[in-house]
Scaffold this motif. Structure first.
Motif: not given
Length: 260
Positions: A48-68
């Protein structure tokens, strides 16, 4: 004050504590900031403040890849990365330490940081798909600055019952130095900061009040107090700035002298 206008930045673990302070500082300096974290409510506020906000779990490679992938699609590349994410494992003496506690600390604090660094290094020039870059960025020299958060506990000092935490943070310091040498010729500067007790919830023991924390630290620390968040942020600001162009592979201890 360094001007970070239009610099593209990501803060991993930027939903609270030092990470959130870094997010606010970068944004106030003109940077475009992506925040990677797990707290959905805070991520909504940041979006809401204008940032790109992304949920990810550092233990999950697919989650991190999707965020980036989202960072790449939105920013086209990356100039700054600050990795503050980590966990504080259950304290205990080495002889009583469950090996899984140590393994979990290493998976989050070391493997997780290496997992996000791979993505950050790629977006700073290695393997970047130039077809996805806006025309105004095609002539930009690849490179950037990464700051990892280690701790004064680990490579710099030890403390009873904190073996799992200390081992994992010592590994972060070593990982940072190794990565710095591996990627300096790519134009990427990688450094670390190692805070001591800071004005965050992590420095408060279970059942302890802020006042009790302050009194305890006053007895233990030569400076007589915890670090204020702007003092930690100032170190990050320096390491990612153009003024630190010759600073590579350092591990800046900010602990009021307790590890001197």
């Amino acid at each position: 004050m360094t001007d970070f206008t239009d610099r593209r930045a990501v803060v991993v673990g930027g939903t609270k504590g030092i990470g959130r302070a870094v997010v606010d500082d970068l944004a106030s300096s003109g940077a475009r900031v992506a925040v990677v974290g797990r707290d959905r409510e805070v991520l909504k506020e940041l979006e809401t403040a204008g940032h790109l906000a992304l949920e990810a779990d550092l233990l999950d490679d697919a989650s991190v890849s999707a965020a980036f992938e989202e960072v790449a699609a939105s920013f086209g590349g990356l100039d700054i990365a600050v990795n503050t994410a980590g966990m504080f494992p259950k304290p205990g003496p080495v002889g009583d330490l469950d090996p899984q506690v140590l393994a979990d600390a290493l998976l989050t604090n070391v493997v997780g940081i290496q997992r996000v660094m791979r993505q950050e290094i790629a977006l700073m020039g290695r393997g970047l798909d130039t077809a996805r870059l806006p025309p105004r960025l095609l002539d930009q020299r690849p490179g950037g600055a990464i700051v990892n958060f280690s701790s004064n506990i680990g490579a710099h000092r030890t403390q009873p019952n904190l073996a799992a935490y200390g081992v994992s943070k010592a590994a972060v310091s070593a990982l940072t130095r190794a990565a710095a040498l591996d990627h300096v010729k790519d134009g990427i500067r990688i450094n670390a900061v190692s805070p001591g007790p800071s004005d965050t919830t992590m420095s408060i023991r279970p059942g302890e009040t802020v006042e009790e924390r302050d009194a305890r630290v006053a007895q233990q620390n030569p400076s007589g107090r915890v670090a204020r968040l702007p003092e930690i942020v100032a170190a990050v600001r320096y390491l990612i700035s153009d003024e630190a162009a010759y600073v590579v592979g350092t591990d800046l201890v900010i602990d009021g002298g307790i590890s001197a």
